[in-house]
Design a protein around this motif. Structure first.
Motif, PDB file in Angstrom:
ATOM      1  N   GLU A   4       0.831  -1.198   0.000  1.00 10.93           N
ATOM      2  CA  GLU A   4       0.000   0.000   0.000  1.00 10.93           C
ATOM      3  C   GLU A   4       0.874   1.260   0.000  1.00 10.93           C
ATOM      4  OE1 GLU A   4      -3.309   1.826  -0.744  1.00 10.93           O
ATOM      5  OE2 GLU A   4      -3.194  -0.361  -0.546  1.00 10.93           O
ATOM      6  N   GLU A   5       2.014   1.197   0.690  1.00 16.71           N
ATOM      7  CA  GLU A   5       2.932   2.341   0.689  1.00 16.71           C
ATOM      8  C   GLU A   5       3.534   2.555  -0.695  1.00 16.71           C
ATOM      9  OE1 GLU A   5       5.827   1.572   3.681  1.00 16.71           O
ATOM     10  OE2 GLU A   5       4.457   1.963   5.368  1.00 16.71           O
ATOM     11  N   ILE A   6       3.888   1.442  -1.353  1.00 18.26           N
ATOM     12  CA  ILE A   6       4.436   1.521  -2.709  1.00 18.26           C
ATOM     13  C   ILE A   6       3.394   2.105  -3.659  1.00 18.26           C
ATOM     14  CG2 ILE A   6       5.242   0.149  -4.674  1.00 18.26           C
ATOM     15  CD1 ILE A   6       7.312   0.453  -2.467  1.00 18.26           C
ATOM     16  N   LYS A   7       2.164   1.672  -3.522  1.00 15.65           N
ATOM     17  CA  LYS A   7       1.094   2.158  -4.399  1.00 15.65           C
ATOM     18  C   LYS A   7       0.895   3.666  -4.215  1.00 15.65           C
ATOM     19  CE  LYS A   7      -3.824   1.707  -5.357  1.00 15.65           C
ATOM     20  NZ  LYS A   7      -5.107   1.071  -4.968  1.00 15.65           N
ATOM     21  N   GLN A   8       0.877   4.142  -2.963  1.00 16.38           N
ATOM     22  CA  GLN A   8       0.696   5.569  -2.710  1.00 16.38           C
ATOM     23  C   GLN A   8       1.854   6.384  -3.282  1.00 16.38           C
ATOM     24  OE1 GLN A   8      -2.136   6.910  -1.628  1.00 16.38           O
ATOM     25  NE2 GLN A   8      -2.874   4.777  -1.621  1.00 16.38           N
ATOM     26  N   GLU A   9       3.057   5.805  -3.213  1.00 20.93           N
ATOM     27  CA  GLU A   9       4.210   6.487  -3.806  1.00 20.93           C
ATOM     28  C   GLU A   9       4.073   6.570  -5.318  1.00 20.93           C
ATOM     29  OE1 GLU A   9       8.692   6.698  -2.498  1.00 20.93           O
ATOM     30  OE2 GLU A   9       6.904   7.646  -1.733  1.00 20.93           O
ATOM     31  N   LEU A  10       3.592   5.495  -5.928  1.00 17.10           N
ATOM     32  CA  LEU A  10       3.362   5.499  -7.377  1.00 17.10           C
ATOM     33  C   LEU A  10       2.342   6.573  -7.763  1.00 17.10           C
ATOM     34  CD1 LEU A  10       3.218   1.651  -8.084  1.00 17.10           C
ATOM     35  CD2 LEU A  10       4.908   3.240  -9.016  1.00 17.10           C
ATOM     36  N   ILE A  11       1.280   6.688  -6.965  1.00 12.62           N
ATOM     37  CA  ILE A  11       0.245   7.697  -7.241  1.00 12.62           C
ATOM     38  C   ILE A  11       0.844   9.101  -7.145  1.00 12.62           C
ATOM     39  CG2 ILE A  11      -1.907   8.707  -6.394  1.00 12.62           C
ATOM     40  CD1 ILE A  11      -2.745   5.858  -5.558  1.00 12.62           C
TER      41      ILE A  11
END
Length: 991
Positions: free
Chosen positions: A791-798
């Protein structure tokens, strides 16, 4: 045909007619009895028989004499031979050995004496009168020999009239003294080397019945403990079929308990050795005293049909002995190589067949003796993909045809199929899924893992997991799903940017339109002017109202016309696209039906999916229905009835009526011209106002769609990650079985951080310092195996996504935002298989230990049961890893698959208890020259095959036994034998 140590049915305890006690045999004479005896042995597949009698070898000698004379045994009625030639050949191969049954004091709780059995080496029989019968005595000092038994019988009953009767009475009552037997074993090494002692463990006449209510597995105390302990310690094996006995004497009593591990096993083994003298195999015999029970029971023994072969059960009590109905270590015939053969017209190689054992075969020999050539030839004959046979320079390790131009090699399976190395290219391998592990191959796999260079090992593990058909199907499905999701995500990104382009175009178009306030003001002003002009033209109020209604009606008619044009275009485009999609679906349907193997399924789904044809037909019909053609006058018309034709006819009819209704209001020509101009202006302004509102609505709708597509893009990214999670969970069962060997494989969904960093940085304007704000993803030192929270990786991608889109994350002029987003959202995931062995991580092990773990992976994960070929697995392993880990692993895995190993290590040969030893020799490579006619020569046999060196034999391979070859060729061979035998406290000199 020598295949080394093989599983055979042995019967250790068979009485014959004339036995000294309880003779219930009804045959009229010895010939009649032995006819029945050997017929039953053949019927039951018995290959070794312990001829048993109390305190005597006479019955054993009877059996030997019968076999010696078997060719001359005639049926008195028919004057034909009693046995066929095939039966005679089989009987002569049966290994007969003497079993002298003794009884020992004290009596058991049930007033029965303890039974002790002495199995003797047949070659030792001439010395038994002096070493055995003339040595043992009872508590009164009377010797066990025939004279002693007669004297003892006379003492029991002075009225017995003959020596024969007195002998029988002596046998019935004579009991040996444990002390004298212990002294014999301790003081006469020749006796110890040629005798295997078996103690009964039954409740009636066994050591376990000495103490009342004795539980074999409880702590022992009391005065009888020492006696029972002494009896067990002088024995080499146990007569018992009790499952508790079998497990106890193998040190495996606790193996089913929770928390059982290697340390518990080691302690339990040590306890058994300390209290019972050694680990011991449990055996069974039929104990026949009548023809009816002959060979009703047997024990599977894996060995040569020799006493030395039998003696191996003392060193390998678990793996060489089984009490069960079916043959142990079952392997399908099609996956067992039975024999191989060099075809060498010039006798460069030995031309005779080399037989292989279904279990562990080791190839030994001096330097350049042809060991690896033999293994390589098997691999080259059978492997479909021969890439692994090549060296780093892309050439094969052995150019066999350069050694001999007419060379060939043949492999034959137990199922009866044979195959040549050099054969028709279209002939497929008879065992295509063999595993071949060449020299140094394991190290090459281990070093990149340890040095973090590349990732071939992860792919190897994945490929091994997917050898299982079900696992491969799941993984293939996973790959297919991920590819489709990647395609869907790319399509969404394309659509996302298409919408952005469309919004930009709409914005540009909107800028070309007039100001909305200006238009609304013009419409209001011109409408007022029209009303004023109509009053000048003489229209009364009612007429003005009617006129305004007609103008409004005309405006609506124009709007209806624009809507018609839009809906027709949208409908036509939809039908064209739908027909294309259905035609694609039909193609998929056709491929699906063709891939179905069962006619029942193809018929069922062809019928059920016929609706696709129906949909296509209906869509085509709808397309035809709204088709437009030109008339001769050049007008566009609908030739077919349809909803659009009806609509346009209504619009045109309404328009004509409006024109007619407006005609009466046209009175003053000059005023009407002005009114017409103003009305046209009002109409144009309204049209422009409608277009502005429509453009604004489109822009709003598309911006909502853009946000929706962004959400969908990241939802698809979630689905990709979930696919990795799902497939790892689905493949988990394939790795659980390895945990019993201390090997753990944990599947993890990982991100290739180094790859994503490199990919993003290559298209970034690196002068911007704030790029470093995205440390969870864009960090130089992050490794592919670093842990992360998805989820942290996804938020960084966003965040990076938004920064690219709003321009705060600058990219190079040579790329664009669309490409940057595609690079950002590529599938950087991979399924990583984390490997630990006994809590050590693979990447932190020594190269040698890592090599062994990789070997475990290749063997343990392989679903195939086909042979494994390994060239010097001990390379780079330390001695402890070889003696403890590798040896134990090979001992266990050979039960599941045939293994062929080239080795220089004595522990692999001796302590892995190789069933078949192949000795290789090349002329001129040894200190001792050989007169063999072959340049490369081979011989083979069991580890127990022993023959003292014959200095007169000039053919080196024939000059000694297999055991002696091992001691001479393999470094530490002699010491390995000694250590093996010391381990079980059963030592024999090796010269």
């Amino acid at each position: 045909m020598n295949k080394g140590s093989e599983w055979r049915k042995w019967n250790f305890h068979v009485h014959t007619k004339g036995t000294n006690k309880n003779d219930q045999f009804t045959s009229r004479n010895m010939d009649e009895f032995f006819y029945t005896f050997f017929k039953k042995a053949i019927e039951n597949g018995i290959e070794a028989i312990g001829i048993t009698d109390y305190f005597s070898l006479d019955r054993y000698k009877d059996a030997i004499q019968y076999v010696l004379e078997i060719d001359s045994k005639i049926n008195n009625t028919t004057q034909q031979k009693l046995f066929s030639e095939e039966e005679i050949s089989t009987i002569k191969k049966i290994f007969l050995f003497p079993n002298v049954e003794l009884r020992m004091l004290p009596s058991t709780d049930r007033a029965r004496l303890i039974n002790i059995h002495c199995i003797f080496n047949p070659t030792y029989v001439p010395q038994l009168e002096n070493d055995f019968f003339g040595h043992l005595s009872n508590q009164d000092g009377i010797k066990m020999n025939k004279h002693g038994l007669i004297e003892y019988g006379r003492g029991l009953d002075p009225n017995l009239s003959t020596d024969e009767l007195r002998y029988k009475k002596g046998v019935d009552n004579f009991t040996i003294d444990l002390k004298s037997l212990k002294e014999l074993i301790a003081n006469n090494k020749n006796f110890k080397d040629n005798c295997i002692i078996i103690v009964s463990n039954s409740n009636n006449d066994g050591a376990s019945a000495i103490q009342k209510h004795y539980d074999l597995f409880e702590n022992e105390d009391g005065s009888l403990d020492g006696l029972r302990k002494s009896i067990y310690q002088i024995s080499n094996s146990i007569f018992s079929t009790n499952e508790k006995d079998i497990k106890y004497f193998l040190g495996k009593r606790l193996e089913a308990t929770e928390g059982y591990n290697e340390e518990i096993y080691k302690k339990e083994v040590e306890d058994v050795i300390r209290n019972r003298g050694s680990l011991k195999p449990c055996l069974v015999g039929c104990d026949s005293h009548s023809e009816a029970t002959l060979f009703s029971k047997f024990t599977w023994i894996k060995s040569d049909l020799t006493f030395e072969g039998l003696r191996q059960i003392c060193f390998e009590p678990e793996q060489r002995v089984k009490i069960q109905a079916s043959k142990p270590d079952f392997k399908e015939d099609k996956v067992v190589i039975e024999k191989v053969k060099f075809i060498s017209p010039s006798k460069k190689f030995r031309n005779e067949v080399i037989y292989l054992n279904p279990n562990l075969n080791v190839i030994i020999g001096g330097k350049s003796s042809g060991k690896s050539i033999l293994l390589f030839s098997i691999a080259k004959t059978l492997l479909p993909d021969q890439e692994i046979l090549k060296n780093d320079n892309d050439e094969e390790k052995y150019n066999l045809l350069s050694l001999e131009s007419d060379f060939n090699f043949e492999v034959s399976t137990k199922a009866g199929f044979s195959q040549l190395l050099f054969r028709d290219a279209n002939e497929n391998s008879i065992i295509p899924d063999i595993k071949y592990i060449p020299q140094n191959y394991l190290v090459k796999l281990a070093e990149p893992e340890i040095n973090k260079k590349g990732k071939p090992l992860n792919k190897l593990v994945r490929d091994l997991i997917n050898e299982d058909a079900d696992s491969k199907s799941k993984y293939d499905s996973f790959i297919s799903n991920v590819k489709q999701l990647d395609k869907d995500r790319e399509d969404k990104i394309n659509k996302y940017f298409d919408l952005l382009d469309e919004v930009e175009k709409l914005d540009e178009e909107l800028k070309t339109k007039s100001n909305k306030n200006v238009l609304e003001t013009n419409i209001s002003s011109n409408t007022t002017k029209v009303e004023e002009l109509n009053k000048e033209a003489g229209l009364n109020d009612d007429e003005l109202i009617k006129y305004k209604e007609l103008l409004e009606k005309d405006n609506k008619n124009k709007e209806r016309t624009e809507d018609f044009k839009n809906d027709y275009k949208v409908t036509k485009d939809f039908l064209n696209t739908s027909i294309e999609k259905v035609q694609e679906l039909k193609k998929l349907q056709s491929e699906f039906i063709l891939n179905l193997k069962g006619a029942k399924f193809s018929t069922y789904y062809r019928e059920k999916l016929s609706m696709i044809d129906t949909i296509e037909y209906q869509l085509v019909e709808l397309q035809k229905e709204i088709n437009i053609v030109k008339t001769e006058e050049g007008k566009n018309v609908f030739p077919n009835s349809n909803v659009f034709k009806t609509e346009i006819e209504e619009i045109q009819s309404e328009k004509a009526q409006i024109i007619t209704d407006l005609t009466p209001f046209v009175r003053n020509e000059e005023i009407q011209k002005q009114i017409k101009i103003l009305n046209e202006s009002i109409q144009n302004d309204k049209k422009l106002l409608f277009e502005i509102e429509n453009l604004n609505k489109q822009i709003t709708d598309k911006k909502i769609s853009i946000q929706s597509f962004k959400t969908e893009i990241f939802d698809l990214y979630d689905k990709v990650y979930n696919e990795y999670q799902k497939v790892i969970e689905e493949l988990k069962d394939r790795t659980i079985e390895l945990e019993k060997d201390g090997l753990k494989i944990e599947g993890i969904s990982q991100i290739n951080f180094s790859k994503i960093y490199k990919s993003i940085y290559q298209l970034s304007d690196g002068r911007k310092a704030h790029y470093r704000n995205f440390e969870k993803l864009l960090e130089t030192n992050k490794k592919s195996t670093d842990s992360f929270v998805y989820e942290e990786i996804k938020q960084e991608l966003i965040k990076i996504f938004d920064s690219i889109m709003d321009g705060t994350y600058a990219i190079l002029p040579s790329t664009n935002k669309k490409n940057a987003i595609k690079v950002l959202l590529e599938d950087y995931f991979f399924d990583y298989w984390k490997i630990t062995y006994k809590n050590d991580k693979l990447g932190e092990m020594s190269t040698g230990k890592a090599s062994f773990v990789i070997l475990m992976l290749i063997i343990g994960l392989s679903k195939s049961k086909s042979p494994i070929l390994i060239d010097q697995p001990e390379d780079n392993l330390d001695n402890r890893s070889i003696t403890k880990d590798l040896v134990n692993y090979l001992k266990n895995k050979k039960l599941e698959r045939q293994i062929i190993v080239v080795t220089h290590n004595a522990n692999i040969v001796v302590n892995a208890d190789a069933e078949n030893i192949i000795i290789a020799n090349q002329k001129g490579q040894n200190d001792t020259e050989s007169t063999s006619e072959y340049h490369f020569d081979y011989t083979n046999g069991a580890i127990e095959n022993s023959k003292q060196i014959d200095k007169n034999e000039t053919d080196l391979l024939k000059s000694m036994g297999v055991r002696e070859h091992i001691a001479e060729i393999v470094e530490g061979g002699k010491e390995a034998f000694i250590l093996r035998e010391k381990k079980y406290r059963f030592i024999k000199n090796i010269s």
